[in-house]
Design a protein around this motif. Sequence first.
Motif, mmCIF file in Angstrom:
data_model
loop_
_atom_site.group_PDB
_atom_site.id
_atom_site.type_symbol
_atom_site.label_atom_id
_atom_site.label_comp_id
_atom_site.label_asym_id
_atom_site.label_seq_id
_atom_site.Cartn_x
_atom_site.Cartn_y
_atom_site.Cartn_z
ATOM 1 N N PRO A 55 1.048 -0.974 -0.479
ATOM 2 C CA PRO A 55 0.086 0.392 -0.012
ATOM 3 C C PRO A 55 1.125 1.693 0.586
ATOM 4 O O PRO A 55 2.042 1.501 0.482
ATOM 5 N N GLY A 56 0.332 2.005 -0.577
ATOM 6 C CA GLY A 56 1.194 3.557 -0.416
ATOM 7 C C GLY A 56 2.698 4.028 -1.166
ATOM 8 O O GLY A 56 3.417 4.525 -1.451
ATOM 9 N N LEU A 57 3.189 2.446 -1.936
ATOM 10 C CA LEU A 57 3.992 2.415 -2.350
ATOM 11 C C LEU A 57 4.409 3.415 -3.718
ATOM 12 O O LEU A 57 6.109 3.765 -3.082
ATOM 13 N N MET A 58 4.216 3.559 -4.955
ATOM 14 C CA MET A 58 3.813 4.686 -5.657
ATOM 15 C C MET A 58 4.346 6.149 -4.955
ATOM 16 O O MET A 58 5.211 6.685 -5.143
ATOM 17 N N ALA A 59 3.765 6.145 -3.779
ATOM 18 C CA ALA A 59 3.050 7.728 -3.571
ATOM 19 C C ALA A 59 4.645 8.010 -1.994
ATOM 20 O O ALA A 59 5.054 9.171 -1.613
ATOM 21 N N ALA A 60 4.685 6.398 -1.810
ATOM 22 C CA ALA A 60 5.860 7.155 -0.861
ATOM 23 C C ALA A 60 7.277 6.675 -1.822
ATOM 24 O O ALA A 60 8.539 7.933 -0.975
ATOM 25 N N ARG A 61 7.110 6.725 -2.947
ATOM 26 C CA ARG A 61 8.408 7.247 -3.258
ATOM 27 C C ARG A 61 8.581 8.310 -3.733
ATOM 28 O O ARG A 61 9.561 8.375 -4.457
ATOM 29 N N GLU A 62 7.537 8.712 -3.787
ATOM 30 C CA GLU A 62 7.786 10.265 -4.474
ATOM 31 C C GLU A 62 7.961 11.114 -3.791
ATOM 32 O O GLU A 62 8.611 12.272 -3.947
ATOM 33 N N ILE A 63 7.781 10.891 -2.130
ATOM 34 C CA ILE A 63 8.612 11.819 -0.807
ATOM 35 C C ILE A 63 9.548 11.509 -0.626
ATOM 36 O O ILE A 63 9.868 12.381 0.338
ATOM 37 N N THR A 64 10.595 10.788 -1.456
ATOM 38 C CA THR A 64 11.671 10.386 -0.629
ATOM 39 C C THR A 64 12.523 10.573 -1.582
ATOM 40 O O THR A 64 12.460 9.559 -2.474
ATOM 41 N N THR A 65 13.924 11.031 -1.614
ATOM 42 C CA THR A 65 14.760 9.656 -2.112
ATOM 43 C C THR A 65 15.881 8.893 -2.310
ATOM 44 O O THR A 65 15.946 7.935 -2.460
ATOM 45 N N ALA A 66 15.232 7.803 -0.453
ATOM 46 C CA ALA A 66 15.671 7.355 -0.249
ATOM 47 C C ALA A 66 14.958 5.536 -1.018
ATOM 48 O O ALA A 66 13.513 5.802 -1.078
ATOM 49 N N PRO A 67 15.559 4.540 -1.383
ATOM 50 C CA PRO A 67 14.544 4.198 -1.852
ATOM 51 C C PRO A 67 13.546 3.297 -0.889
ATOM 52 O O PRO A 67 13.861 2.985 -0.329
ATOM 53 N N VAL A 68 12.479 2.748 -1.436
ATOM 54 C CA VAL A 68 11.512 2.101 -1.178
ATOM 55 C C VAL A 68 10.982 1.110 -1.713
ATOM 56 O O VAL A 68 10.699 0.920 -3.183
ATOM 57 N N LEU A 69 10.922 0.110 -0.929
ATOM 58 C CA LEU A 69 10.196 -1.298 -1.678
ATOM 59 C C LEU A 69 8.756 -2.290 -1.119
ATOM 60 O O LEU A 69 8.875 -1.998 0.228
ATOM 61 N N GLY A 70 8.364 -2.919 -1.244
ATOM 62 C CA GLY A 70 6.997 -3.367 -1.546
ATOM 63 C C GLY A 70 8.161 -4.795 -1.275
ATOM 64 O O GLY A 70 8.391 -5.339 -1.798
ATOM 65 N N ILE A 71 6.979 -5.016 0.310
ATOM 66 C CA ILE A 71 7.350 -6.923 0.541
ATOM 67 C C ILE A 71 6.681 -7.846 -0.860
ATOM 68 O O ILE A 71 7.555 -8.554 -1.249
ATOM 69 N N ALA A 72 5.804 -7.365 -1.243
ATOM 70 C CA ALA A 72 5.184 -7.991 -2.736
ATOM 71 C C ALA A 72 5.833 -8.145 -4.324
ATOM 72 O O ALA A 72 6.252 -8.760 -4.465
ATOM 73 N N GLU A 73 6.162 -6.916 -4.076
ATOM 74 C CA GLU A 73 6.996 -7.217 -5.863
ATOM 75 C C GLU A 73 8.541 -7.379 -4.799
ATOM 76 O O GLU A 73 8.949 -7.932 -6.236
ATOM 77 N N ALA A 74 9.057 -7.441 -3.082
ATOM 78 C CA ALA A 74 10.388 -7.980 -3.651
ATOM 79 C C ALA A 74 9.963 -9.581 -4.157
ATOM 80 O O ALA A 74 11.408 -10.075 -4.076
ATOM 81 N N ALA A 75 9.067 -10.051 -3.263
ATOM 82 C CA ALA A 75 9.376 -11.285 -2.756
ATOM 83 C C ALA A 75 8.753 -12.000 -4.618
ATOM 84 O O ALA A 75 9.626 -13.158 -5.065
ATOM 85 N N MET A 76 8.427 -11.290 -5.018
ATOM 86 C CA MET A 76 8.108 -11.998 -6.915
ATOM 87 C C MET A 76 9.342 -11.771 -7.759
ATOM 88 O O MET A 76 9.004 -12.919 -8.212
ATOM 89 N N HIS A 77 9.605 -10.917 -7.490
ATOM 90 C CA HIS A 77 11.142 -10.577 -8.174
ATOM 91 C C HIS A 77 11.799 -11.208 -7.783
ATOM 92 O O HIS A 77 12.940 -12.298 -8.750
ATOM 93 N N VAL A 78 12.037 -11.907 -6.390
ATOM 94 C CA VAL A 78 13.240 -13.059 -6.368
ATOM 95 C C VAL A 78 12.049 -14.297 -6.316
ATOM 96 O O VAL A 78 13.494 -15.076 -6.926
ATOM 97 N N ALA A 79 11.568 -14.512 -6.374
ATOM 98 C CA ALA A 79 10.719 -15.755 -7.218
ATOM 99 C C ALA A 79 11.223 -16.015 -8.330
ATOM 100 O O ALA A 79 11.392 -17.380 -9.085
ATOM 101 N N SER A 80 11.327 -15.167 -9.630
ATOM 102 C CA SER A 80 11.531 -15.130 -10.801
ATOM 103 C C SER A 80 12.348 -15.496 -11.362
ATOM 104 O O SER A 80 12.763 -16.070 -12.191
#
Length: 216
Positions: A64-89
């Motif tokens: 939730p809010g991943l895209m908005a979170a990336r807009e408000i900071t220069t620090a990298p922001v990861l979502g756990i679903a995105e991370a898990a799917m990429h690692v699984a692939s």
Amino acid sequence: MTDKMGTVARAVASPNTEIIACNPPSAPVSLECHYDEAIAIPHLLAEMGDSDIDGYIIGCFGDPGLMAAREITTAPVLGIAEAAMHVASFLATGFSIVTTLSRTKIIAEHLVINYGMERHCRNIRAIDLPVLELEIKDSPAQNLIRQECQKALQEDGCGAIVLGCAGMADLAQKLSTELGVPVIDGVSAAVKLLEGIVALGLKTSKQGNFAFPPKK
């Protein structure tokens, strides 16, 4: 559940990585529908903004809010679903997701599409128990998760399992050993990916869609 996620994160983090596990004090106690996510996002964003933080992980499988979170900071922001799917692939040509409530499957389906994972995701399965059931000592949740993972391997043609709830974070290693396939928890996956991004000295781009929100 937040404490459990912190424990799992620290178990895989490098010695010089400090994990700060926190949750908004005024948000829903669990996120199980679109409404819960909508209510939680402003509180989540309010937790961010500390200039000393090198990176953020959103500890909910709906990201939730991943895209908005990336807009408000220069620090990298990861979502756990995105991370898990990429690692699984990286580890199998196909994976299935095992989550909690059937009503949340549509949220996972949307993420699969948004992350370009349709080619990899074989199925999304649910045990139909609420998220907080995972925190009850004598709950049948663990057995139901195990059974659904076994069904996925038998029926879906997948080679890996993605656990579709942050509350399952502590089950991944045990299930990997029992089932003989990679079982990926997004919390630990996100920690290692985020450490790598930070070590590379990379930040969230402020050119294009992740530019800071315009002042109004």
